[in-house]
Structure formats: C-alpha cells, structure tokens
Design a protein around this motif. Structure first.
Motif, PDB file in Angstrom:
ATOM      1  N   ALA A  38       0.829  -1.207   0.000  1.00 44.07           N
ATOM      2  CA  ALA A  38       0.000   0.000   0.000  1.00 44.07           C
ATOM      3  C   ALA A  38       0.861   1.254   0.000  1.00 44.07           C
ATOM      4  N   SER A  39       0.253   2.348  -0.423  1.00 43.40           N
ATOM      5  CA  SER A  39       0.911   3.649  -0.409  1.00 43.40           C
ATOM      6  C   SER A  39      -0.159   4.724  -0.333  1.00 43.40           C
ATOM      7  N   ASN A  40       0.081   5.764   0.453  1.00 47.02           N
ATOM      8  CA  ASN A  40      -0.862   6.885   0.600  1.00 47.02           C
ATOM      9  C   ASN A  40      -2.274   6.404   0.939  1.00 47.02           C
ATOM     10  N   GLY A  41      -2.366   5.340   1.728  1.00 48.06           N
ATOM     11  CA  GLY A  41      -3.661   4.831   2.146  1.00 48.06           C
ATOM     12  C   GLY A  41      -4.373   3.980   1.112  1.00 48.06           C
ATOM     13  N   ALA A  42      -3.781   3.798  -0.054  1.00 45.49           N
ATOM     14  CA  ALA A  42      -4.396   2.994  -1.110  1.00 45.49           C
ATOM     15  C   ALA A  42      -3.708   1.639  -1.199  1.00 45.49           C
ATOM     16  N   VAL A  43      -4.498   0.568  -1.228  1.00 44.25           N
ATOM     17  CA  VAL A  43      -3.952  -0.778  -1.410  1.00 44.25           C
ATOM     18  C   VAL A  43      -3.689  -0.974  -2.899  1.00 44.25           C
ATOM     19  N   VAL A  44      -2.426  -1.214  -3.232  1.00 44.09           N
ATOM     20  CA  VAL A  44      -2.029  -1.380  -4.624  1.00 44.09           C
ATOM     21  C   VAL A  44      -2.031  -2.865  -4.990  1.00 44.09           C
ATOM     22  N   VAL A  45      -1.555  -3.703  -4.068  1.00 42.77           N
ATOM     23  CA  VAL A  45      -1.575  -5.156  -4.243  1.00 42.77           C
ATOM     24  C   VAL A  45      -2.105  -5.735  -2.934  1.00 42.77           C
ATOM     25  N   PRO A  46      -3.190  -6.495  -2.979  1.00 45.90           N
ATOM     26  CA  PRO A  46      -3.774  -7.006  -1.738  1.00 45.90           C
ATOM     27  C   PRO A  46      -2.985  -8.188  -1.170  1.00 45.90           C
ATOM     28  N   ALA A  47      -3.232  -8.475   0.099  1.00 46.53           N
ATOM     29  CA  ALA A  47      -2.697  -9.700   0.689  1.00 46.53           C
ATOM     30  C   ALA A  47      -3.314 -10.861  -0.082  1.00 46.53           C
ATOM     31  N   GLY A  48      -2.532 -11.905  -0.276  1.00 48.16           N
ATOM     32  CA  GLY A  48      -3.032 -13.076  -0.999  1.00 48.16           C
ATOM     33  C   GLY A  48      -2.610 -13.127  -2.448  1.00 48.16           C
ATOM     34  N   ALA A  49      -1.924 -12.093  -2.947  1.00 49.62           N
ATOM     35  CA  ALA A  49      -1.443 -12.112  -4.335  1.00 49.62           C
ATOM     36  C   ALA A  49      -0.346 -13.165  -4.453  1.00 49.62           C
ATOM     37  N   LEU A  50      -0.399 -13.956  -5.513  1.00 47.39           N
ATOM     38  CA  LEU A  50       0.558 -15.051  -5.704  1.00 47.39           C
ATOM     39  C   LEU A  50       1.795 -14.594  -6.454  1.00 47.39           C
ATOM     40  N   GLY A  51       2.872 -15.315  -6.227  1.00 49.71           N
ATOM     41  CA  GLY A  51       4.127 -15.031  -6.902  1.00 49.71           C
ATOM     42  C   GLY A  51       4.977 -16.279  -6.964  1.00 49.71           C
ATOM     43  N   GLU A  52       6.253 -16.055  -7.205  1.00 47.85           N
ATOM     44  CA  GLU A  52       7.148 -17.195  -7.404  1.00 47.85           C
ATOM     45  C   GLU A  52       8.533 -16.911  -6.852  1.00 47.85           C
ATOM     46  N   GLY A  53       9.153 -17.951  -6.349  1.00 45.88           N
ATOM     47  CA  GLY A  53      10.533 -17.905  -5.894  1.00 45.88           C
ATOM     48  C   GLY A  53      11.324 -18.979  -6.618  1.00 45.88           C
ATOM     49  N   GLU A  54      12.629 -18.994  -6.371  1.00 46.14           N
ATOM     50  CA  GLU A  54      13.497 -19.943  -7.066  1.00 46.14           C
ATOM     51  C   GLU A  54      14.560 -20.479  -6.112  1.00 46.14           C
ATOM     52  N   VAL A  55      14.854 -21.751  -6.265  1.00 50.98           N
ATOM     53  CA  VAL A  55      15.953 -22.367  -5.518  1.00 50.98           C
ATOM     54  C   VAL A  55      17.245 -21.969  -6.239  1.00 50.98           C
ATOM     55  N   ILE A  56      18.132 -21.291  -5.530  1.00 49.73           N
ATOM     56  CA  ILE A  56      19.404 -20.839  -6.105  1.00 49.73           C
ATOM     57  C   ILE A  56      20.483 -21.904  -5.921  1.00 49.73           C
ATOM     58  N   HIS A  57      20.513 -22.496  -4.740  1.00 45.81           N
ATOM     59  CA  HIS A  57      21.521 -23.507  -4.414  1.00 45.81           C
ATOM     60  C   HIS A  57      20.895 -24.529  -3.470  1.00 45.81           C
ATOM     61  N   ALA A  58      21.179 -25.789  -3.707  1.00 45.86           N
ATOM     62  CA  ALA A  58      20.733 -26.850  -2.812  1.00 45.86           C
ATOM     63  C   ALA A  58      21.811 -27.917  -2.768  1.00 45.86           C
ATOM     64  N   ALA A  59      22.167 -28.315  -1.571  1.00 44.10           N
ATOM     65  CA  ALA A  59      23.160 -29.387  -1.401  1.00 44.10           C
ATOM     66  C   ALA A  59      22.662 -30.313  -0.300  1.00 44.10           C
ATOM     67  N   ARG A  60      22.691 -31.585  -0.577  1.00 38.91           N
ATOM     68  CA  ARG A  60      22.272 -32.587   0.408  1.00 38.91           C
ATOM     69  C   ARG A  60      23.295 -32.656   1.539  1.00 38.91           C
ATOM     70  N   ALA A  61      22.833 -33.158   2.663  1.00 43.94           N
ATOM     71  CA  ALA A  61      23.757 -33.462   3.753  1.00 43.94           C
ATOM     72  C   ALA A  61      24.696 -34.554   3.228  1.00 43.94           C
ATOM     73  N   ARG A  62      25.955 -34.495   3.645  1.00 43.27           N
ATOM     74  CA  ARG A  62      26.942 -35.443   3.113  1.00 43.27           C
ATOM     75  C   ARG A  62      27.639 -36.185   4.244  1.00 43.27           C
ATOM     76  N   ALA A  63      28.442 -37.123   3.828  1.00 47.16           N
ATOM     77  CA  ALA A  63      29.199 -37.928   4.785  1.00 47.16           C
ATOM     78  C   ALA A  63      30.128 -37.057   5.607  1.00 47.16           C
ATOM     79  N   ALA A  64      30.597 -37.595   6.663  1.00 46.53           N
ATOM     80  CA  ALA A  64      31.513 -36.932   7.599  1.00 46.53           C
ATOM     81  C   ALA A  64      30.829 -35.765   8.310  1.00 46.53           C
ATOM     82  N   GLY A  65      29.487 -35.802   8.401  1.00 44.18           N
ATOM     83  CA  GLY A  65      28.761 -34.813   9.189  1.00 44.18           C
ATOM     84  C   GLY A  65      28.465 -33.507   8.491  1.00 44.18           C
ATOM     85  N   LYS A  66      28.720 -33.413   7.182  1.00 49.75           N
ATOM     86  CA  LYS A  66      28.481 -32.164   6.435  1.00 49.75           C
ATOM     87  C   LYS A  66      26.978 -31.898   6.313  1.00 49.75           C
TER      88      LYS A  66
END
Length: 181
Positions: free
Chosen positions: A73-101
């Motif tokens: 919102a800005s100046n008392g006007a709602v420009v985008v309401p709560a509940g608007a959908l969007g998207e994110g992205e996985v940038i990096h993913a690494a599994r847990a590894r041996a030796a406690g990593k």
C-alpha cells in the motif's frame, strides 16, 4: 448597401438572443483529476512460502509458489492485496553429506503476479544450513574410521507457511482514486 448592413445587424442581434448574456463569464470548474503516484522501489513485501522445500530433494532452478501476507500500500491505497501469488526460485541446494556435512539451501523471491503484471522482487536471500555433525564425526573417526563415512549432517527443511520479506525492484505506479463527491 444599407439593406445589407441591416441584414447583418438583424443576424447579429438574433445570434445574441440565442447565446446567454453570461456566456464566457462563468469560471470553468474542472473535477479534480486522479493523482498518479507510485509505491517506491525498495519497499518491503511480506510473503509466505506455499511449497515445502528440502535440501535433499530441491535442485537449483526449481520454482516454488509464494503469497503476499500483507497488502502493498501507499498513501492509504492498497495497490496489491494480501493473498497475491508469486514465485521464488531455488538458487543452491546441497544434500547433507558424509563426515557430518550439513545440507544447504539458498532461495530467492522472484516476483508477485497481480492483475497480469509481474512485480519483480529482490534482496530476499533465504540461506539455511542443516545441523553440522563434523565435530561428532571427528570424534567417531578417531575410534572407528569406516563409521564416519556413513555419518551425515542434517537436511534443511522449509515447511509450508515459512514467512519472508523481499524488496520491490522498481516503482509500482498507480492512480489514487479521486476524492470527488
């Protein structure tokens, strides 16, 4: 010639009778025009993650859904309401590894989609690592070296509903409704 002048005089006097005497003397009052403004770039956007993510199963480039939790919102006007959908992205993913990593997961919010407009987001960096067990692996390694190879750190789990914040990349222009009665 006198007849012509008389005809012109009659024509002008008839025209004067058609036009009101006050024509052009009243001020013109225009309705107030709606004011154009914008939600500025850098404004924070609150959202929640709608898909479960895991450092073991997620891959860089995977997309996940997000949803605004607070109106933009800005100046008392709602420009985008709560509940608007969007998207994110996985940038990096690494599994847990041996030796406690520990597992690792880095996420980014990309955009909110509202009324056909993609509102770009930036500066949301979700980086989380699982619990490292390298210290434990070193201790176990002193006693039983082969066991260390099977001792893994924990994965990163991001459940549905985890909240985050990102910033608007650019201004969102909008028009304030006029306050006319």
């Amino acid at each position: 010639m006198m007849l012509r002048f008389g005809l012109w005089a009659v024509a002008f006097s008839a025209l004067g009778a058609v036009l009101p005497a006050h024509a052009g003397t009243d001020p013109i009052v225009a309705a107030p025009a709606p004011a154009a403004t914008a939600v500025p770039a850098g404004t924070y956007v609150d959202f929640e993650i709608l898909d479960p993510l895991n450092s073991k199963l997620s891959k860089p480039g995977d997309r996940f859904r997000i949803r605004t939790t607070v109106p933009i919102a800005s100046n008392g006007a709602v420009v985008v309401p709560a509940g608007a959908l969007g998207e994110g992205e996985v940038i990096h993913a690494a599994r847990a590894r041996a030796a406690g990593k520990a597992g690792e997961l880095i996420l980014a919010a990309r955009f909110i989609d509202y009324q056909g407009q993609r509102i770009a987001l930036r500066s949301f960096r979700f980086a989380q690592a699982g619990e490292s067990r390298t210290d434990q692996a070193i201790i176990v390694g002193m006693v039983a070296v082969p066991v260390v190879l099977f001792m893994a750190g924990s994965e990163v789990d991001v459940p549905v509903g985890v909240r985050g914040q990102a910033k608007l990349v650019a201004d969102i222009p909008f028009v304030l409704p006029s306050s006319g009665n």
